[in-house]
Design a protein around this motif. Sequence first.
Motif, PDB file in Angstrom:
ATOM      1  N   PRO A 188       0.810  -1.226   0.000  1.00  0.00           N
ATOM      2  CA  PRO A 188       0.000   0.000   0.000  1.00  0.00           C
ATOM      3  C   PRO A 188       0.837   1.267   0.000  1.00  0.00           C
ATOM      4  N   THR A 189       1.922   1.276   0.759  1.00  0.00           N
ATOM      5  CA  THR A 189       2.741   2.497   0.821  1.00  0.00           C
ATOM      6  C   THR A 189       3.340   2.819  -0.539  1.00  0.00           C
ATOM      7  N   GLY A 190       3.898   1.836  -1.176  1.00  0.00           N
ATOM      8  CA  GLY A 190       4.473   2.050  -2.499  1.00  0.00           C
ATOM      9  C   GLY A 190       3.427   2.466  -3.511  1.00  0.00           C
ATOM     10  N   LEU A 191       2.217   1.922  -3.352  1.00  0.00           N
ATOM     11  CA  LEU A 191       1.144   2.259  -4.270  1.00  0.00           C
ATOM     12  C   LEU A 191       0.809   3.744  -4.186  1.00  0.00           C
ATOM     13  N   MET A 192       0.629   4.246  -2.972  1.00  0.00           N
ATOM     14  CA  MET A 192       0.256   5.647  -2.812  1.00  0.00           C
ATOM     15  C   MET A 192       1.366   6.570  -3.303  1.00  0.00           C
ATOM     16  N   THR A 193       2.608   6.125  -3.151  1.00  0.00           N
ATOM     17  CA  THR A 193       3.721   6.926  -3.658  1.00  0.00           C
ATOM     18  C   THR A 193       3.667   7.032  -5.174  1.00  0.00           C
ATOM     19  N   ARG A 194       3.350   5.908  -5.810  1.00  0.00           N
ATOM     20  CA  ARG A 194       3.267   5.918  -7.273  1.00  0.00           C
ATOM     21  C   ARG A 194       2.102   6.770  -7.756  1.00  0.00           C
ATOM     22  N   LEU A 195       0.981   6.723  -7.036  1.00  0.00           N
ATOM     23  CA  LEU A 195      -0.148   7.575  -7.397  1.00  0.00           C
ATOM     24  C   LEU A 195       0.202   9.045  -7.223  1.00  0.00           C
ATOM     25  N   GLY A 196       0.916   9.335  -6.159  1.00  0.00           N
ATOM     26  CA  GLY A 196       1.342  10.711  -5.940  1.00  0.00           C
ATOM     27  C   GLY A 196       2.235  11.208  -7.053  1.00  0.00           C
ATOM     28  N   GLY A 197       2.953  10.288  -7.697  1.00  0.00           N
ATOM     29  CA  GLY A 197       3.827  10.660  -8.791  1.00  0.00           C
ATOM     30  C   GLY A 197       3.107  11.199 -10.008  1.00  0.00           C
ATOM     31  N   LEU A 198       1.800  11.006 -10.048  1.00  0.00           N
ATOM     32  CA  LEU A 198       1.043  11.573 -11.162  1.00  0.00           C
ATOM     33  C   LEU A 198       0.988  13.093 -11.075  1.00  0.00           C
ATOM     34  N   SER A 250      -4.306   3.677 -19.988  1.00  0.00           N
ATOM     35  CA  SER A 250      -3.682   3.257 -18.723  1.00  0.00           C
ATOM     36  C   SER A 250      -2.533   4.179 -18.387  1.00  0.00           C
ATOM     37  N   LEU A 251      -2.371   4.449 -17.080  1.00  0.00           N
ATOM     38  CA  LEU A 251      -1.302   5.312 -16.586  1.00  0.00           C
ATOM     39  C   LEU A 251      -0.681   4.683 -15.348  1.00  0.00           C
ATOM     40  N   ALA A 252       0.455   5.221 -14.958  1.00  0.00           N
ATOM     41  CA  ALA A 252       1.144   4.786 -13.739  1.00  0.00           C
ATOM     42  C   ALA A 252       1.351   3.274 -13.726  1.00  0.00           C
ATOM     43  N   GLY A 253       1.857   2.768 -14.852  1.00  0.00           N
ATOM     44  CA  GLY A 253       2.156   1.348 -14.916  1.00  0.00           C
ATOM     45  C   GLY A 253       0.930   0.462 -14.842  1.00  0.00           C
TER      46      GLY A 253
END
Length: 481
Positions: A237-247, A452-455
Motif C-alpha cells: 500500500p505504501t508504495g502504491l500511494m507513492t506511485r499515485l502521488g507521482g502523477l 492506462s497510466l502509472a504502470g
Amino acid sequence: MARFPKKQQPIKGNKMKINKFTTTFISTLLLGAATGASAAAFQLAEVSTSGLGRAYAGEAAMADNASVVATNPALMSLFKQNEFSAGGVYVDSRIHMSGPVRAKVLGVEVAQGSANHKSVVPGSFIPNMYFVAAINDKFAIGTGMNVNFGLKSEYDDNYDAGLFGGKTDLTAINLNLSGSYRISEGWSAGLGLNAIYAKAKVERTAGILDTAIDNVRTTPALQQQIAARAAAAGLPPTGLMTRLGGLGAQVEKGTLLTRLQDKAAWAFGWNTGLVYEFNERNRIGVAYHSKVDIDFKDNTALSYVPRGTSAYVGEGGLTLHLPSYWEVSGFHQLTDKFAIHYSYKYTEWSRLKDLHATYNNGQLAFHKDEGYRNNSRIALGVTYDLTEQLALRAGVAYDESAAGEHHSASIPDTDRTWYSLGATYKFTPDFSVDFGFAHLHGKKLNFKETQSLAGGLVAVEADYQSKASANLYGLNLNYRF
C-alpha cells in the motif's frame, strides 16, 4: 526545451519527467483520428467543386476542367486548349460527442466526469489549383495542388476526457506533375508523380486526472478500498500511494501531458490512369494512386510519466502508412442535354494494421495493433445542360468507414451518405465558374476509449456516442486559353 503555451499550466515541482517520444498519443492522433463526416478515416475527397456538385461521381471519367490532374491524368488527352482551375471547398462539420468519462485506480472508481462536447471539428478550407497544357493532339502535361489527407479537431482545455480529445491537426498537401498520351482513337493513358508535404500537431491534457488525484488524496474511504485491492494483488500500500502521488499533486485539467509539433515531412508517390472512349458520348476510366509512407520525426516531444527529478527531451519517429486507392468510373451522355456518371472507389486501408514507433537508437518505443479495413465508396451523379451557359449537377454517394472496431474521440470514423447539388456557369466560352454544395449525414456511433497510466494502476475510460454531419460549399474558377 519546448515551451508550454501561455493558456496551459505545466505540472509544477519535480515529480514528473518527460518521456523521449509521445508514442501513445501520436498513435491516437494518426490512427484513431479521422475526418469524421468528410471521408473514410482521414482521407479527403474534396479535390474540385465540379466534383462536389455530383458527389464525386464519375471522377475517373469526367473531363470538366483541369482538376483531372488530381483524379485521372489520362483525361488530359481530351483537352484541346490549355486550362487553369483554382478554388476550394469549405467544410462546415457538425460533430457532437456525448457520454461519461471515468477514472479508476486498481478497478476502484475514483472520479466521474462528462465527455460531452459540441462542434469538435472547426470549419476548414480545402484549396486546390490545377493547370493542363495541351501540347498536341496526342500529348498533354499538367500540374496541380490539392489535399488528399487531413484532419483537425479541437476540444476545450478543461475537457474531462482530455486524454482522448485535446487538439489534433494533420495536413498533407499533394503536389502533382502529370503527363498523358493518346495511344489510339479510343485509348488514353496518364502518369503522375506526387510530392506530399505533411505536418502534424497534437496536444493532450490531464482532464479528469485532476479530480481523480484530488479525490484519492482527500478521501479516506477511497484510500481504504484501493489499499484493499492492492493487498489482494500483492502490492504494498505504501508504495502504491507513492506511485499515485507521482502523477502530480498539482495537476489541473488543462495541464499539458503531451505536446507534439512535428517539423515538415516530405514523402513521394505516384498515380496513373486509363481512359477508353467508346465514342464521344460514352467513356470509362480507371485511376490508381499509390501508397505513401510519411516519416514523422520530433526532437522536442513532451510526454509525462510518473516520478523522476529531471526533464528529458528525446528524439524518435514513426512511419504513417497512407493507403493506395483505385477508382473505376463511367460517363454516358444519354441525350444532348442529359448525362449520367458513376464511380466505385476502393481504398486499401488494411495496410495500416499497426503503429510501430522507435527511439533513434533503434529501441522499440511503442507498438499498437489497429486493424483498419479496406473500404469502398460508391457514387451516382447526373448533369443537365439547361442552357449553353448553365449546367446543373446532382449526386448521391455512400462512403464506408475504415476504422472497423477501432474508433477515437479525435473524430470517430463512421459510414456516411452524401447528397450533392452543383452548377457551372460560363460567362464566356473560355471562362466559367463552378458552384457546389453537399450535405453529409454520418451514422450514429457508440464506442469506448481507454488509457492506462502509472504502470497500469490508473485507468481512464470514456463511453462515447457521436453524431456527425457536415455541409460543404465549393467554388472554382476555370479559364481556357
